[in-house]
Design an enzyme around this catalytic site. Structure first.
Site, short mmCIF file in Angstrom:
data_model
loop_
_atom_site.label_atom_id
_atom_site.label_comp_id
_atom_site.label_asym_id
_atom_site.label_seq_id
_atom_site.Cartn_x
_atom_site.Cartn_y
_atom_site.Cartn_z
N ARG A 158 1.04 -1.28 0.25
CA ARG A 158 0.10 0.05 -0.18
C ARG A 158 0.89 1.71 0.23
O ARG A 158 1.50 0.64 1.21
CB ARG A 158 -0.98 -0.36 1.11
CG ARG A 158 -1.87 -1.13 1.51
CD ARG A 158 -3.27 -0.82 2.85
NE ARG A 158 -3.50 -1.37 2.50
CZ ARG A 158 -4.15 -2.09 4.35
NH1 ARG A 158 -3.54 -1.64 4.90
NH2 ARG A 158 -5.19 -3.62 4.53
N ARG B 201 -0.34 -27.73 8.12
CA ARG B 201 1.20 -27.79 8.58
C ARG B 201 0.22 -27.77 10.53
O ARG B 201 -1.01 -27.31 10.47
CB ARG B 201 1.24 -26.35 8.25
CG ARG B 201 1.93 -26.56 7.24
CD ARG B 201 3.58 -26.52 7.42
NE ARG B 201 4.84 -25.79 8.31
CZ ARG B 201 5.54 -26.17 9.16
NH1 ARG B 201 6.07 -28.24 8.70
NH2 ARG B 201 5.94 -25.01 9.78
N ARG C 245 5.51 -15.72 15.89
CA ARG C 245 4.34 -14.21 16.53
C ARG C 245 4.77 -14.88 17.80
O ARG C 245 4.19 -15.54 18.33
CB ARG C 245 3.06 -13.93 15.61
CG ARG C 245 2.43 -14.91 15.58
CD ARG C 245 1.18 -14.64 14.73
NE ARG C 245 -0.03 -15.13 14.59
CZ ARG C 245 -0.78 -15.15 13.61
NH1 ARG C 245 -1.23 -13.77 13.50
NH2 ARG C 245 -2.20 -15.82 13.88
N GLU D 168 4.04 -18.48 19.35
CA GLU D 168 2.86 -19.87 18.38
C GLU D 168 4.41 -20.10 17.12
O GLU D 168 5.21 -19.70 16.91
CB GLU D 168 2.24 -18.81 17.18
CG GLU D 168 1.15 -19.61 17.09
CD GLU D 168 0.22 -18.65 15.54
OE1 GLU D 168 1.01 -18.37 14.75
OE2 GLU D 168 -0.49 -18.05 16.46
N TYR E 84 -8.10 -23.59 2.94
CA TYR E 84 -8.46 -22.40 4.20
C TYR E 84 -9.19 -22.07 4.68
O TYR E 84 -9.39 -21.04 4.00
CB TYR E 84 -6.37 -21.89 4.19
CG TYR E 84 -6.27 -21.58 4.72
CD1 TYR E 84 -5.85 -21.54 6.09
CD2 TYR E 84 -6.44 -19.71 4.90
CE1 TYR E 84 -5.20 -20.52 6.78
CE2 TYR E 84 -5.76 -18.67 5.97
CZ TYR E 84 -5.61 -19.44 6.61
OH TYR E 84 -4.94 -17.81 7.61
N ASP F 207 -11.35 -18.92 6.10
CA ASP F 207 -11.26 -17.16 7.13
C ASP F 207 -12.56 -17.73 8.07
O ASP F 207 -13.17 -18.86 7.24
CB ASP F 207 -11.42 -16.04 6.71
CG ASP F 207 -9.83 -16.17 6.62
OD1 ASP F 207 -8.86 -15.91 7.02
OD2 ASP F 207 -9.78 -14.71 5.08
#
Length: 367
Positions: free
Chosen positions: A175, A248, A279, A299, A347, A349
Site C-alpha cells: 500500500r 501444517r 509471532r 506460536e 484454508y 477464514d
C-alpha cells in the site's frame, strides 16, 4: 431418542448448522472431541483476559449479511488488526505500507517508495520466478523480502523459500498510503466477551457432549440420528483409504505475566529465521483490556503428524488429488454432510466457514 442430526464437532460450521437446524424445529446432538465447545475459536478466560487458545482469531468480512448474522448473537468491538514485525530488534508496520517504507528507507512520498521498489526489482531481472523466493523478490525487491518475508515464511512452512512453489505468494499487499490496517475488509472486530459468547448463543438449547471421540464408536453415534454433519478430517472419516492429507500444525506456549503491558500490540511477528516462533500474541489488546496482568502466547509452526492438531491444509497438487478422491466419494453420501476447514480441506477464514454452513443449511432445508 433418535435425533434428526448428529453433529460431529462444535466449531463454527457445526455450531451454525446446529443453530439453524434447531430454528427449523429439528433435534440435534453435538459431540465434541475436546473438553470444550467452539473448536479453534475457543477462548480461555484467565482472570478477565480472553485467551485465544488456538491462535489469534480476528473476525473480518466484506459480506454484510455475514456481519449482520454474527452481530445478531453478540456485539463486536472496534478492534483493527495492525501487526508489527520485529526483525532483529527493528520494528516495522504491517502490511507493507508507507510507514514500513519510511522505516526501511526513510522515504516520505509514495513516488519515492515506488521508485525504491522498482529499482530493486529491475536490478534483479527475474522474468519467470521459479520459486517463492524469486516470486517475492520480483514483487517487492530484496529489502522487504529479506527482512519481512523470508524468515517468517520459512518458519511457517518448515522449508527454504527456494524450495517452495512461487504460487504461494502470487501477490503481496503493498500500500502506498499510511494505513496499518492489515485487512481490506469493510467489517472487522472481536466479539465483546470473546468468541465463547458467540458459540454459546449458537448452541443455546442444543444437547452437547464433550470429550467424545466419534471414531471410537462410530456405529453407535451414527445410529442415534437420521443424518450426520461431519466437520472433522475427511480422510479420517474414510479411514485414510486414498492416503493421508497433509497439514501444517502449530504449538502454542502460553504465559501469564505479572505486568500490565508486554508488547503494546496484540500481534508482533518475528520475521528472522533464528527465532523459532513466528509471532507473539498479547491477548488483552484484542479487547482493550486494562488488567494489571497480561497473557502472551508464542506460536511455533511445526510439521503435522497424527495426534497433532491439523491447522493449515497444504493445498499442493498431490494433496488436491487425494482430497478429490475423498470428495468424489462424499458426494454419494445420502446421510452424511461434510463441512468446515477439515472436512472440505480448505484454508477458510471464519466468515467463510459461516458462509459455507449457511449455504449448506439452505441446500439441506430447501430455503
Amino acid at each position: 431418542m433418535k435425533y434428526d442430526y448428529l453433529i460431529v464437532g462444535s466449531g463454527l460450521f457445526g455450531s451454525v448448522f446446529a443453530h439453524e437446524a434447531k430454528k427449523r424445529g429439528k433435534t440435534c446432538l453435538v459431540i465434541e472431541k475436546r473438553n470444550h465447545v467452539g473448536g479453534n475459536v475457543y477462548c480461555e478466560n484467565v482472570d478477565g483476559i480472553n485467551v485465544h487458545k488456538y491462535g489469534a482469531h480476528i473476525f473480518h468480512t466484506n459480506d454484510k449479511k455475514i456481519w449482520d448474522y454474527v452481530n445478531s448473537f453478540v456485539e463486536f468491538n472496534r478492534y483493527t488488526n495492525s501487526p508489527i514485525a520485529n526483525y532483529k530488534g527493528e520494528l516495522y508496520n504491517l502490511p507493507f505500507n508507507m510507514n514500513t517504507f519510511y522505516q526501511l528507507w526513510g522515504v516520505k512520498t509514495p513516488e519515492e517508495a515506488k521508485q525504491k521498489i522498482q529499482e530493486q526489482v529491475k536490478k534483479l531481472n527475474i522474468n519467470k520466478p521459479k520459486n517463492l523466493e524469486e516470486q517475492a523478490i520480483s514483487l517487492v525487491g530484496e529489502d522487504i523480502y529479506n527482512k519481512l518475508i523470508k524468515g517468517y515464511t520459512e518458519k511457517q512452512w518448515g522449508r527454504k523459500a527456494t524450495e517452495l512453489p512461487a504460487f504461494i505468494i502470487n501477490r503481496l499487499p503493498v500500500r502506498f498510503t499510511f494505513d496499518n490496517n492489515y485487512f481490506n475488509d469493510k467489517y472487522q472486530g472481536i466479539p465483546i466477551g470473546g468468541y465463547n459468547t458467540l458459540i454459546d448463543k449458537l448452541l443455546e438449547g442444543i444437547e452437547i457432549k464433550t470429550d467424545i471421540d466419534y471414531f471410537k464408536d462410530q456405529e453407535k453415534w451414527n445410529s442415534l440420528a437420521e443424518k450426520v454433519v461431519f466437520t472433522g478430517k475427511i480422510d479420517e472419516f474414510y479411514d485414510y483409504k486414498y492416503g493421508k492429507l497433509e497439514y501444517r500444525s502449530l504449538k502454542f506456549e502460553h504465559s501469564r505475566l505479572e505486568q500490565e503491558n508486554y508488547q503494546g500490540n496484540a500481534v508482533v511477528n518475528y520475521t528472522e529465521r533464528e527465532i523459532p516462533y513466528t509471532r507473539i500474541i498479547e491477548h488483552k489488546h484484542f479487547e482493550f483490556g486494562k488488567q494489571s496482568h497480561t497473557v502472551i502466547t508464542k506460536e511455533y509452526p511445526q510439521e503435522w503428524s497424527l495426534g497433532k492438531e491439523p491447522y493449515y491444509p497444504i493445498n499442493n497438487d498431490k494433496n488436491k488429488e487425494v482430497y478429490n478422491s475423498y470428495k468424489a466419494e462424499s458426494n454419494n453420501e445420502e446421510k452424511v454432510i461434510f463441512g468446515g476447514r477439515l472436512a472440505e480441506y480448505k484454508y477458510y477464514d471464519m466468515h467463510q466457514v459461516i458462509a459455507s454452513a449457511l449455504s449448506r443449511v439452505k441446500k439441506e432445508f430447501n430455503d
